[in-house]
Design a protein around this motif. Structure first.
Motif, PDB file in Angstrom:
ATOM      1  N   GLY A 101      96.504 -23.819 -86.267  1.00 34.74           N
ATOM      2  CA  GLY A 101      96.465 -22.822 -87.321  1.00 34.74           C
ATOM      3  C   GLY A 101      97.827 -22.240 -87.620  1.00 34.74           C
ATOM      4  O   GLY A 101      98.825 -22.522 -86.938  1.00 34.74           O
ATOM      5  N   GLN A 102      97.875 -21.416 -88.636  1.00 33.09           N
ATOM      6  CA  GLN A 102      99.113 -20.775 -89.084  1.00 33.09           C
ATOM      7  C   GLN A 102      99.294 -19.484 -88.283  1.00 33.09           C
ATOM      8  O   GLN A 102      98.488 -18.566 -88.394  1.00 33.09           O
ATOM      9  CB  GLN A 102      99.013 -20.462 -90.578  1.00 33.09           C
ATOM     10  CG  GLN A 102     100.308 -20.011 -91.204  1.00 33.09           C
ATOM     11  CD  GLN A 102     101.267 -21.172 -91.408  1.00 33.09           C
ATOM     12  OE1 GLN A 102     100.849 -22.277 -91.711  1.00 33.09           O
ATOM     13  NE2 GLN A 102     102.535 -20.912 -91.237  1.00 33.09           N
ATOM     14  N   PRO A 103     100.349 -19.380 -87.465  1.00 32.54           N
ATOM     15  CA  PRO A 103     100.501 -18.182 -86.643  1.00 32.54           C
ATOM     16  C   PRO A 103     101.083 -17.015 -87.424  1.00 32.54           C
ATOM     17  O   PRO A 103     101.791 -17.194 -88.411  1.00 32.54           O
ATOM     18  CB  PRO A 103     101.477 -18.642 -85.557  1.00 32.54           C
ATOM     19  CG  PRO A 103     102.339 -19.659 -86.248  1.00 32.54           C
ATOM     20  CD  PRO A 103     101.416 -20.367 -87.216  1.00 32.54           C
ATOM     21  N   LEU A 104     100.795 -15.804 -86.944  1.00 32.18           N
ATOM     22  CA  LEU A 104     101.404 -14.596 -87.502  1.00 32.18           C
ATOM     23  C   LEU A 104     102.638 -14.157 -86.712  1.00 32.18           C
ATOM     24  O   LEU A 104     103.501 -13.480 -87.247  1.00 32.18           O
ATOM     25  CB  LEU A 104     100.399 -13.444 -87.499  1.00 32.18           C
ATOM     26  CG  LEU A 104      99.483 -13.265 -88.696  1.00 32.18           C
ATOM     27  CD1 LEU A 104      98.630 -12.017 -88.506  1.00 32.18           C
ATOM     28  CD2 LEU A 104     100.255 -13.165 -89.996  1.00 32.18           C
ATOM     29  N   ASN A 105     102.698 -14.518 -85.443  1.00 35.64           N
ATOM     30  CA  ASN A 105     103.817 -14.071 -84.620  1.00 35.64           C
ATOM     31  C   ASN A 105     105.109 -14.779 -85.036  1.00 35.64           C
ATOM     32  O   ASN A 105     105.172 -16.005 -85.116  1.00 35.64           O
ATOM     33  CB  ASN A 105     103.523 -14.323 -83.136  1.00 35.64           C
ATOM     34  CG  ASN A 105     104.530 -13.658 -82.231  1.00 35.64           C
ATOM     35  OD1 ASN A 105     105.670 -14.081 -82.130  1.00 35.64           O
ATOM     36  ND2 ASN A 105     104.103 -12.585 -81.570  1.00 35.64           N
ATOM     37  N   LYS A 106     106.138 -13.988 -85.291  1.00 35.49           N
ATOM     38  CA  LYS A 106     107.403 -14.525 -85.817  1.00 35.49           C
ATOM     39  C   LYS A 106     108.208 -15.277 -84.770  1.00 35.49           C
ATOM     40  O   LYS A 106     109.153 -15.992 -85.113  1.00 35.49           O
ATOM     41  CB  LYS A 106     108.248 -13.366 -86.358  1.00 35.49           C
ATOM     42  CG  LYS A 106     107.659 -12.681 -87.567  1.00 35.49           C
ATOM     43  CD  LYS A 106     108.505 -11.523 -88.039  1.00 35.49           C
ATOM     44  CE  LYS A 106     108.330 -10.306 -87.159  1.00 35.49           C
ATOM     45  NZ  LYS A 106     108.922  -9.084 -87.744  1.00 35.49           N
TER      46      LYS A 106
ATOM     47  N   ILE B 224      90.142 -23.342 -96.013  1.00 34.40           N
ATOM     48  CA  ILE B 224      91.165 -22.419 -95.532  1.00 34.40           C
ATOM     49  C   ILE B 224      92.270 -23.137 -94.769  1.00 34.40           C
ATOM     50  O   ILE B 224      92.138 -24.308 -94.414  1.00 34.40           O
ATOM     51  CB  ILE B 224      90.519 -21.333 -94.656  1.00 34.40           C
ATOM     52  CG1 ILE B 224      89.581 -21.955 -93.623  1.00 34.40           C
ATOM     53  CG2 ILE B 224      89.784 -20.326 -95.521  1.00 34.40           C
ATOM     54  CD1 ILE B 224      88.859 -20.981 -92.715  1.00 34.40           C
ATOM     55  N   ILE B 225      93.357 -22.415 -94.492  1.00 35.79           N
ATOM     56  CA  ILE B 225      94.519 -23.053 -93.860  1.00 35.79           C
ATOM     57  C   ILE B 225      94.478 -22.969 -92.343  1.00 35.79           C
ATOM     58  O   ILE B 225      95.229 -23.678 -91.667  1.00 35.79           O
ATOM     59  CB  ILE B 225      95.840 -22.455 -94.367  1.00 35.79           C
ATOM     60  CG1 ILE B 225      95.976 -20.971 -93.968  1.00 35.79           C
ATOM     61  CG2 ILE B 225      95.966 -22.627 -95.874  1.00 35.79           C
ATOM     62  CD1 ILE B 225      97.361 -20.387 -94.201  1.00 35.79           C
ATOM     63  N   SER B 226      93.668 -22.077 -91.795  1.00 33.31           N
ATOM     64  CA  SER B 226      93.554 -21.931 -90.349  1.00 33.31           C
ATOM     65  C   SER B 226      92.091 -22.063 -89.955  1.00 33.31           C
ATOM     66  O   SER B 226      91.225 -22.253 -90.798  1.00 33.31           O
ATOM     67  CB  SER B 226      94.109 -20.576 -89.904  1.00 33.31           C
ATOM     68  OG  SER B 226      95.511 -20.528 -89.996  1.00 33.31           O
TER      69      SER B 226
ATOM     70  N   ASN C 270      90.239 -26.463 -91.096  1.00 35.53           N
ATOM     71  CA  ASN C 270      91.546 -26.538 -91.736  1.00 35.53           C
ATOM     72  C   ASN C 270      92.016 -27.980 -91.836  1.00 35.53           C
ATOM     73  O   ASN C 270      91.271 -28.934 -91.612  1.00 35.53           O
ATOM     74  CB  ASN C 270      92.555 -25.663 -90.990  1.00 35.53           C
ATOM     75  CG  ASN C 270      92.836 -26.172 -89.574  1.00 35.53           C
ATOM     76  OD1 ASN C 270      92.224 -27.108 -89.085  1.00 35.53           O
ATOM     77  ND2 ASN C 270      93.774 -25.533 -88.915  1.00 35.53           N
ATOM     78  N   TRP C 271      93.281 -28.146 -92.172  1.00 35.75           N
ATOM     79  CA  TRP C 271      93.878 -29.459 -92.383  1.00 35.75           C
ATOM     80  C   TRP C 271      93.727 -30.362 -91.163  1.00 35.75           C
ATOM     81  O   TRP C 271      93.577 -31.583 -91.297  1.00 35.75           O
ATOM     82  CB  TRP C 271      95.363 -29.287 -92.727  1.00 35.75           C
ATOM     83  CG  TRP C 271      96.121 -28.607 -91.615  1.00 35.75           C
ATOM     84  CD1 TRP C 271      96.319 -27.271 -91.458  1.00 35.75           C
ATOM     85  CD2 TRP C 271      96.705 -29.243 -90.480  1.00 35.75           C
ATOM     86  NE1 TRP C 271      96.996 -27.014 -90.297  1.00 35.75           N
ATOM     87  CE2 TRP C 271      97.260 -28.219 -89.677  1.00 35.75           C
ATOM     88  CE3 TRP C 271      96.833 -30.563 -90.061  1.00 35.75           C
ATOM     89  CZ2 TRP C 271      97.920 -28.478 -88.484  1.00 35.75           C
ATOM     90  CZ3 TRP C 271      97.495 -30.818 -88.869  1.00 35.75           C
ATOM     91  CH2 TRP C 271      98.032 -29.785 -88.097  1.00 35.75           C
ATOM     92  N   GLU C 272      93.757 -29.775 -89.961  1.00 33.83           N
ATOM     93  CA  GLU C 272      93.727 -30.601 -88.762  1.00 33.83           C
ATOM     94  C   GLU C 272      92.377 -31.292 -88.594  1.00 33.83           C
ATOM     95  O   GLU C 272      92.296 -32.480 -88.277  1.00 33.83           O
ATOM     96  CB  GLU C 272      94.053 -29.721 -87.549  1.00 33.83           C
ATOM     97  CG  GLU C 272      94.451 -30.517 -86.307  1.00 33.83           C
ATOM     98  CD  GLU C 272      93.359 -30.596 -85.273  1.00 33.83           C
ATOM     99  OE1 GLU C 272      93.535 -31.351 -84.290  1.00 33.83           O
ATOM    100  OE2 GLU C 272      92.327 -29.915 -85.438  1.00 33.83           O
ATOM    101  N   ALA C 273      91.287 -30.541 -88.839  1.00 34.58           N
ATOM    102  CA  ALA C 273      89.948 -31.128 -88.732  1.00 34.58           C
ATOM    103  C   ALA C 273      89.751 -32.211 -89.778  1.00 34.58           C
ATOM    104  O   ALA C 273      89.206 -33.292 -89.491  1.00 34.58           O
ATOM    105  CB  ALA C 273      88.895 -30.037 -88.885  1.00 34.58           C
TER     106      ALA C 273
END
Length: 420
Positions: A341-346, A262-264, A268-271
């Protein structure tokens, strides 16, 4: 935002203590990792000195076992997490609906429909997401290179992937790190095969229970899932391990070329970048089985965990303050900084976004989203998917019988319409 208005919207007040801080019990599997949740606790409490957070953290694969008795007894946590979609909808009786204030609470989020019935924001919504989630295929460039493959051009089709797996196996490595215990196959693998055979209307048919598992489209999805293990593309112990942490660990150790995660959150990519080196980590879509299929080149996107206030909580006031804060810019920036992670807040500051090549590639992939088929599965279907895949891999079940079991699971799903 006035808390009183939120309480009215949610159909009740709270019995929050008037003297001293309120202790709010939060049930979570700590998406994003322990460090992120430590920051959530300290940052929220600093600006809400009337509320203390008591976090009960449970491993993801054990979460339903712990949450279930709380729901049955109508007691325990004041705030709980569930994945967006059917997992949340199946448990909606445990949550306080947000009412007409849902849009206000979530006003700065890119999307929050996965917290609402039928993915429709005009219908009851049961909590707050704060991360964007979905599936990609990570790969280890060193493993591909050692197998004589082009690390800058990973396999893009199913046939290319099969050929790559054979080369990787000859080089002494596992092709795809995989764990089949728990709900991971439903969320992380099934959607990436399903995109090759289903339209968005079909995916909504899964949500509504109107698409039969005996439909040739879904049978083909099961056949392709079975190929991954019956052709030897995955680790031999896949049926007996979970994807998190065991399957992910195989990839992080450098023993596998690919991992579909997954992306978050924590895997994710960071780990993976920390374990392998950012320069060794690649990201791509899952290989296309039917490249001309309308959804084959899309990203299976969905909001991450949704946090809602329990119906039995006597601290609804504090619970609503907390989940409203989760949707805000401050927490969105904690999510980026500490969970990567990928945030939802704009409104998250773009300067905080990571410089990782993998993260930048993910930004390209998520630009073309489609519905996430995995979160359309009910609990019985997710369980039957994992159990059936295990049995098929071990030679104990045919794909046709697997489809039968999936259909039976659908018919046991109380929240789905039985239109088939």
């Amino acid at each position: 935002m006035a808390t009183a208005a939120l309480l009215a919207a949610c159909g009740g007040g709270g019995d929050d203590a008037a003297d001293g801080p309120v202790t709010l019990k939060v049930l979570t599997w700590e998406p994003g990792g322990t460090e992120y949740w430590q920051q959530v606790k300290s940052t929220f409490e600093a600006s809400h000195q009337d509320i203390k957070l008591e976090l009960q953290s449970v491993p993801f694969d054990k979460y339903p076992e712990v949450q279930g008795p709380y729901i049955t007894s109508q007691s325990g946590p004041d705030v709980m997490a569930n994945n967006a979609g059917l997992e949340l909808f199946d448990r909606r009786g445990a949550y306080t609906p947000l009412g007409d204030k849902a849009a206000e609470i979530n006003k700065d989020l890119v999307t929050y429909s996965g917290a609402c019935e039928e993915f429709d924001t005009s219908k009851p919504c049961y909590g707050v997401p704060f991360s964007y989630q979905g599936n990609v295929l990570y790969y280890n460039k060193d493993v591909l290179t050692a197998a004589g493959l082009d690390a800058e051009n990973p396999p893009a089709t199913w046939d290319e992937f099969g050929a790559a797996c054979e080369a990787i196996k000859k080089a002494g490595k596992t092709c795809l790190a995989l764990g089949l215990s728990g709900t991971f196959p439903a969320y992380w693998d099934f959607p990436e095969i399903a995109r090759n055979f289903l339209t968005e209307d079909d995916i909504r048919g899964i949500l509504n229970g109107t698409l039969s598992w005996k439909d040739p489209k879904l049978v083909q999805v099961l056949e392709k899932l079975a190929e991954i293990t019956t052709k030897g593309w995955a680790n031999k112990n896949a049926p007996s391990i979970t994807m998190l942490p065991d399957g992910a660990d195989i990839f992080q150790r450098g023993d596998a070329a690919f991992a579909g995660t997954i992306i978050s959150d924590a895997v994710n990519w960071e780990a993976f970048g920390k374990a392998l080196g950012d320069d060794k980590l690649g990201v791509t879509r899952w290989p296309a089985i039917n490249p001309s299929a309308p959804l084959a080149g899309k990203f299976s996107g969905i909001e991450g965990a949704v946090y809602g206030v329990t119906k039995w909580s006597e601290k609804k006031d504090a619970g609503l303050k907390f989940i409203t804060w989760l949707a805000g810019k401050e927490n969105g920036e904690l999510w980026v900084k500490y969970a990567k992670g990928q945030p939802l807040n704009k409104n998250v500051d773009p300067a905080l976004l990571p410089e990782s090549p993998a993260f930048k590639k993910i930004q390209e992939l998520i630009a073309e989203p489609t519905l996430h088929a995995g979160v359309m599965l009910s609990g019985p279907e997710a369980d039957a998917l994992a159990r059936g895949w295990q049995q098929v891999t071990l030679g104990q079940l045919t794909v046709d019988k697997w489809a039968d079991q999936m259909q039976q699971a659908l018919e046991r799903s109380p929240t789905k319409k039985q239109g088939n």
